[in-house]
Design a protein around this motif. Structure first.
Motif, PDB file in Angstrom:
ATOM      1  N   ILE A 161      33.409  43.050  92.695  1.00  0.00           N
ATOM      2  CA  ILE A 161      32.615  44.282  92.798  1.00  0.00           C
ATOM      3  C   ILE A 161      33.280  45.403  92.024  1.00  0.00           C
ATOM      4  CG2 ILE A 161      31.758  46.049  94.383  1.00  0.00           C
ATOM      5  CD1 ILE A 161      31.497  43.850  96.504  1.00  0.00           C
ATOM      6  N   LEU A 162      34.620  45.508  92.149  1.00  0.00           N
ATOM      7  CA  LEU A 162      35.359  46.551  91.455  1.00  0.00           C
ATOM      8  C   LEU A 162      35.261  46.374  89.934  1.00  0.00           C
ATOM      9  CD1 LEU A 162      37.224  48.993  91.571  1.00  0.00           C
ATOM     10  CD2 LEU A 162      39.177  47.413  91.701  1.00  0.00           C
ATOM     11  N   LYS A 163      35.379  45.129  89.485  1.00  0.00           N
ATOM     12  CA  LYS A 163      35.293  44.853  88.051  1.00  0.00           C
ATOM     13  C   LYS A 163      33.922  45.237  87.504  1.00  0.00           C
ATOM     14  CE  LYS A 163      35.635  41.110  84.654  1.00  0.00           C
ATOM     15  NZ  LYS A 163      35.822  39.649  84.447  1.00  0.00           N
ATOM     16  N   GLU A 164      32.891  44.868  88.241  1.00  0.00           N
ATOM     17  CA  GLU A 164      31.531  45.201  87.797  1.00  0.00           C
ATOM     18  C   GLU A 164      31.303  46.708  87.852  1.00  0.00           C
ATOM     19  OE1 GLU A 164      28.018  44.737  86.096  1.00  0.00           O
ATOM     20  OE2 GLU A 164      29.348  43.037  86.507  1.00  0.00           O
ATOM     21  N   SER A 165      31.873  47.378  88.851  1.00  0.00           N
ATOM     22  CA  SER A 165      31.745  48.835  88.975  1.00  0.00           C
ATOM     23  C   SER A 165      32.395  49.539  87.789  1.00  0.00           C
ATOM     24  CB  SER A 165      32.401  49.321  90.278  1.00  0.00           C
ATOM     25  OG  SER A 165      31.787  48.736  91.402  1.00  0.00           O
ATOM     26  N   LYS A 166      33.539  49.036  87.362  1.00  0.00           N
ATOM     27  CA  LYS A 166      34.222  49.617  86.199  1.00  0.00           C
ATOM     28  C   LYS A 166      33.388  49.435  84.932  1.00  0.00           C
ATOM     29  CE  LYS A 166      39.043  49.261  87.758  1.00  0.00           C
ATOM     30  NZ  LYS A 166      40.369  48.665  87.470  1.00  0.00           N
ATOM     31  N   THR A 167      32.784  48.274  84.821  1.00  0.00           N
ATOM     32  CA  THR A 167      31.932  48.011  83.653  1.00  0.00           C
ATOM     33  C   THR A 167      30.744  48.960  83.630  1.00  0.00           C
ATOM     34  OG1 THR A 167      32.555  45.679  83.625  1.00  0.00           O
ATOM     35  CG2 THR A 167      30.529  46.278  82.482  1.00  0.00           C
ATOM     36  N   LEU A 168      30.123  49.147  84.801  1.00  0.00           N
ATOM     37  CA  LEU A 168      28.979  50.053  84.892  1.00  0.00           C
ATOM     38  C   LEU A 168      29.388  51.492  84.600  1.00  0.00           C
ATOM     39  CD1 LEU A 168      27.242  48.582  88.062  1.00  0.00           C
ATOM     40  CD2 LEU A 168      26.382  48.479  85.710  1.00  0.00           C
ATOM     41  N   ALA A 169      30.559  51.891  85.089  1.00  0.00           N
ATOM     42  CA  ALA A 169      31.056  53.245  84.849  1.00  0.00           C
ATOM     43  C   ALA A 169      31.300  53.472  83.363  1.00  0.00           C
ATOM     44  CB  ALA A 169      32.350  53.479  85.633  1.00  0.00           C
ATOM     45  N   LYS A 170      31.891  52.469  82.714  1.00  0.00           N
ATOM     46  CA  LYS A 170      32.146  52.562  81.276  1.00  0.00           C
ATOM     47  C   LYS A 170      30.839  52.636  80.497  1.00  0.00           C
ATOM     48  CE  LYS A 170      34.252  50.033  77.441  1.00  0.00           C
ATOM     49  NZ  LYS A 170      34.949  48.788  77.037  1.00  0.00           N
ATOM     50  N   ASN A 171      29.873  51.779  80.846  1.00  0.00           N
ATOM     51  CA  ASN A 171      28.587  51.773  80.146  1.00  0.00           C
ATOM     52  C   ASN A 171      27.830  53.077  80.349  1.00  0.00           C
ATOM     53  OD1 ASN A 171      29.132  49.175  79.315  1.00  0.00           O
ATOM     54  ND2 ASN A 171      27.874  48.191  80.883  1.00  0.00           N
ATOM     55  N   ASN A 172      27.919  53.631  81.536  1.00  0.00           N
ATOM     56  CA  ASN A 172      27.204  54.869  81.842  1.00  0.00           C
ATOM     57  C   ASN A 172      27.730  56.040  81.024  1.00  0.00           C
ATOM     58  OD1 ASN A 172      25.185  56.196  83.685  1.00  0.00           O
ATOM     59  ND2 ASN A 172      26.987  57.399  84.238  1.00  0.00           N
ATOM     60  N   ALA A 173      29.004  55.955  80.630  1.00  0.00           N
ATOM     61  CA  ALA A 173      29.622  57.039  79.863  1.00  0.00           C
ATOM     62  C   ALA A 173      29.695  56.739  78.374  1.00  0.00           C
ATOM     63  CB  ALA A 173      31.027  57.314  80.402  1.00  0.00           C
ATOM     64  N   SER A 174      29.049  55.669  77.934  1.00  0.00           N
ATOM     65  CA  SER A 174      29.115  55.296  76.523  1.00  0.00           C
ATOM     66  C   SER A 174      28.047  56.016  75.720  1.00  0.00           C
ATOM     67  CB  SER A 174      28.951  53.781  76.364  1.00  0.00           C
ATOM     68  OG  SER A 174      27.663  53.373  76.779  1.00  0.00           O
ATOM     69  N   GLY A 175      28.264  56.086  74.418  1.00  0.00           N
ATOM     70  CA  GLY A 175      27.310  56.748  73.546  1.00  0.00           C
ATOM     71  C   GLY A 175      27.352  58.253  73.688  1.00  0.00           C
TER      72      GLY A 175
END
Length: 620
Positions: A201-215
Motif C-alpha cells: 500500500i505504501l509503495k503504491e501510495s508513493k507512486t500515486l503521490a509522484k504521479n500526482n505531482a508530475s508534469g
C-alpha cells in the motif's frame, strides 16, 4: 567514407570536446525523462555514434535534446501509469515506442521527406520551443528545492485509500486474466485482498503521490506545499550550479561551463560529506540490448502511442535539420537532409534497443565540435566513444552527482531553449485578427495557442492543433490575396492591352472576365457570388484563363456549377487560353467538351474576338 580520416587531429579534439559538453546534459535529460541518468548516457552514446556514421551532416553531434526529452517524458509517464506505476514493467513498451520513432525517421528519409520539414510554420515551432523551456523550468522547481513528493510521508498518506483501490483493481484484473469469476469464487478475491501488505500500500501510495505531482500542472498543484518544505542545502546546490554556468561563461567559453558547474558543485557536496540526494545509481556496465522489446512486444500497449512516435520522429527531424543548417552556415558546406534523417533514425533505433532515450542533432554540441576543429563524421563517432568510456570508467563516480545540480543544469537549459526572438516580435507583428475587443497577429495567436496547450495540456496535440490553425489561416490569406489579385471580386475590370479596340457596340452584349492566379477552394465563394451579378444584357461571357495556372477540385466543381447556371439562362461562355493543368482537369469531368465545346475554346483572344465580330450582333 573516403574522407573519414582526413582530419584526425581536428576531429579527435572536436569530438572529445563535444562529448565532454554532452556528458552533463545527457545525465540531466536522462533524469528528467524519468528513465534515469543511464538512459540519457545510453542515448547520447549510440545516437552520437550512429547518427554521425550514417547521417548527412559531417559535423553534426547528436544526442538527447530538450524538445525530444520533453516529449519522451509524456510517453514514459503515460506508459508507466498504464503499467501500475512499475517502470520495469513499462520499460519494454516505452523502448518499443522509441524504436518505432527511429524506424519512422528512417522511413521519412527513405521516401525523401527531409526537404519538406522546412515548411512547418515558424509560429508553431516558436510556441513549441518556448513551451519546452517553460515545462523544464516548472518541472525542475521541485528537485531544485529538494522536494520529492514520494518522500513526503504526510503527503503520501493522503493517497493510501486510492492506493488500496488501485491494488484491488489489479487483483480483479489478474483474476479476470486467470478466468476466475468473482461472484462464483468471492472467497479467492477476499483471500488475495487480505494478503495485501502495508508495504504494498505504501509503495503504491508513493507512486500515486509522484504521479500526482508530475508534469506542469502537478508541479504547480504541489508547489505551495513544496515551498513550506524547502531543503536549503539542495536549493544552494542548484543555485550554485546556475551561478557557475552563467558566471563562468564570462570568464572563458573554452571550457564548457556546465561541466565546470557539475564538477565543482558535485566536488563540494561529496568532498565535504554533505547530506544531499544523489542521482540514481549508474552501474558502469557495458550497455546490453533490451531483448524484451521483441520478446514482450504487445501491439495493444503501444498502439495509443503511434501518433506520439510519429511526433517524436518529426520533432527529431526538425531539430536535427535546423542544426544541420547551422552547421552548413559555419562550415560553408551542404548537408543531405534525407540522409541525415536516415542516420538519425538508425541512431535512435539502436539507442532504443540498448535502453536509451531518443535524441536529435544538438546545436550547441555541433557548434562546439566545429569550433574545436571537427570537420568529418569521425568527430561525432569519437564523441559517442568518449561517453562510452566515461560510462565504463566513471559510472560509480557519476552516481554521486547531486540531483539538485542536474536540476540546476536543466533550469539553464530551459531558459536557453525558449524562443526569445519570437517573443520579442509579438508587439511589432501586424494585428490582422480581432477576437472581441482584442486585436492581435495571427502568428502570435498560433504561437500562444501552441505555447499554452503544450504547457498545460499535451505537447503532441498542441503541435497538431497549431499546424491545423496555421494551415487554415494561411489558406484564408492566400484565398484573400488570390481573390484580390485575380480580380475575382471586381465586376467591372480594366481592359487588357489587346482588348482596348473591342467594338464599342458589343460591350453591352459581351462581358469579359479575367482570372489571374489559381482558382482554388479559398477563392471559390467570391467567383460564385460574382457570377450572380453579371449584367442582364451580357449574352456572351468570355473567360480569359491564361493567368490561371492551377485549379483544384473545389474550383473545378464551382466553375462547373457556374457554367451550368449560365447555360440554363441561355448565356454562351467562351474560354480563352486555357492552361495545361486546368484544361486537363476540365476534360476529366467533361466540362470540355460537354459544357464548353472545343470550338468555344480559343487559343488566343484575337481568334475569340474574330468569332465575336462574326457571331454576335448589337441588339441594344
Amino acid at each position: 567514407m573516403k574522407n573519414l580520416f582526413s582530419n584526425i587531429k581536428g576531429d579527435a579534439f572536436g569530438g572529445i570536446t563535444a562529448g565532454i559538453v554532452a556528458l552533463p546534459l545527457a545525465l540531466a535529460f536522462g533524469v528528467s525523462s524519468g528513465l534515469g541518468p543511464s538512459a540519457g548516457l545510453y542515448g547520447a552514446i549510440f545516437i552520437s555514434f550512429f547518427a554521425a556514421l550514417f547521417g548527412g551532416t559531417n559535423t553534426q553531434i547528436s544526442g538527447p535534446t530538450a524538445p525530444m526529452t520533453a516529449v519522451s517524458m509524456v510517453v514514459i509517464a503515460g506508459i508507466i501509469a498504464a503499467n501500475d506505476g512499475d517502470p520495469e514493467k513499462a520499460l519494454p513498451a516505452i523502448l518499443t515506442v522509441f524504436l518505432l520513432a527511429g524506424i519512422m525517421q528512417i522511413g521519412l528519409g527513405a521516401i525523401g521527406l527531409g526537404k519538406y520539414i522546412k515548411y512547418i510554420p515558424y509560429p508553431v515551432v516558436s510556441g513549441f520551443m518556448t513551451a519546452i523551456g517553460v515545462i523544464i523550468l516548472i518541472t525542475q522547481i521541485l528537485p531544485s528545492i529538494g522536494y520529492y513528493p514520494k518522500e513526503d510521508m504526510e503527503y503520501v498518506e493522503k493517497f493510501k485509500p486510492q492506493a488500496e483501490e488501485v491494488i484491488l483493481e489489479n487483483i480483479l484484473k489478474e483474476e479476470q486474466k486467470e478466468g476466475i469469476l468473482v461472484l462464483e469464487n468471492f472467497e479467492e478475491t477476499i483471500k488475495r485482498g487480505k494478503a495485501i501488505t502495508e508495504e504494498e500500500i505504501l509503495k503504491e501510495s508513493k507512486t500515486l503521490a509522484k504521479n500526482n505531482a508530475s508534469g506542469v500542472v502537478g508541479a504547480i498543484k504541489v508547489l505551495p506545499r513544496a515551498l513550506k518544505n524547502i531543503n536549503w542545502l539542495e536549493l544552494l546546490l542548484a543555485l550554485g550550479t546556475i551561478i557557475i554556468i552563467y558566471g563562468f561563461k564570462r570568464i572563458t567559453k573554452t571550457i564548457p561551463s556546465t561541466l565546470v558547474a557539475l564538477v565543482v558543485m558535485s566536488g563540494i557536496a561529496y568532498g565535504f560529506g554533505l547530506n544531499y540526494k544523489p542521482i540514481e545509481k549508474i552501474t558502469g556496465d557495458f550497455p546490453m540490448p533490451k531483448m524484451e522489446i521483441f520478446t514482450q512486444f504487445d501491439l495493444g500497449s503501444i498502439s495509443p502511442y503511434i501518433f506520439t512516435a510519429l511526433t517524436l520522429a518529426l520533432l527529431g527531424a526538425i531539430d536535427s535539420l535546423l542544426t544541420s543548417v547551422v552547421a552548413d552556415n559555419m562550415t560553408k558546406t551542404k548537408h543531405n537532409p534525407n540522409k541525415e534523417l536516415v542516420g538519425q533514425g538508425i541512431g535512435n533505433s539502436i539507442g532504443a534497443i540498448f535502453g536509451g532515450i531518443p535524441g536529435a542533432g544538438a546545436t550547441i554540441r555541433t557548434v562546439v565540435n566545429i569550433n574545436s576543429g571537427g570537420k568529418t563524421r569521425l568527430s561525432g563517432m569519437i564523441a559517442g566513444v568518449l561517453l562510452l568510456i566515461i560510462l565504463l570508467a566513471l559510472g560509480p563516480v557519476a552516481s554521486q552527482i547531486p540531483a539538485a545540480v542536474l536540476a540546476g543544469i536543466l533550469i539553464t537549459v530551459g531558459i536557453g531553449v525558449m524562443d526569445y526572438k519570437g517573443l520579442k516580435a509579438i508587439p511589432s507583428l501586424p494585428k490582422d485578427i480581432k477576437l472581441g475587443p482584442i486585436q492581435l497577429s495571427s502568428e502570435v495567436l498560433i504561437m500562444l495557442t501552441v505555447l499554452a496547450l503544450s504547457t498545460f495540456w499535451d505537447l503532441i496535440y498542441a503541435v497538431g492543433i497549431g499546424l491545423v490553425i496555421a494551415s487554415l489561416m494561411f489558406m484564408k490569406k492566400i484565398g484573400d490575396i488570390t481573390a484580390q489579385g485575380s480580380d475575382i471580386k471586381t465586376l467591372r475590370e480594366e481592359a487588357w492591352e489587346d482588348e482596348i479596340d473591342f467594338p464599342d457596340n458589343l460591350k453591352e452584349e459581351v462581358f469579359i472576365k479575367h482570372i489571374k492566379g489559381p482558382l482554388f477552394f479559398g477563392s471559390t465563394s467570391e467567383i460564385q457570388a460574382l457570377s450572380k451579378q453579371l449584367p442582364n444584357t451580357a449574352r456572351v461571357i468570355i473567360i480569359r484563363m491564361e493567368k490561371m495556372q492551377y485549379i483544384d477540385q473545389s474550383g473545378l466543381y464551382t466553375l462547373e456549377d457556374i457554367l451550368v447556371d449560365l447555360k440554363s439562362v441561355g448565356r454562351k461562355v467562351l474560354f480563352v487560353n486555357v492552361p495545361t493543368q486546368p484544361r486537363y482537369m476540365m476534360e476529366r469531368i467533361d466540362i470540355i467538351p460537354d459544357l464548353i465545346p472545343e470550338e468555344d475554346c480559343f487559343d488566343s483572344f484575337e481568334a475569340c474576338l474574330q468569332w465575336i465580330k462574326t457571331n454576335v450582333k448589337d441588339t441594344i
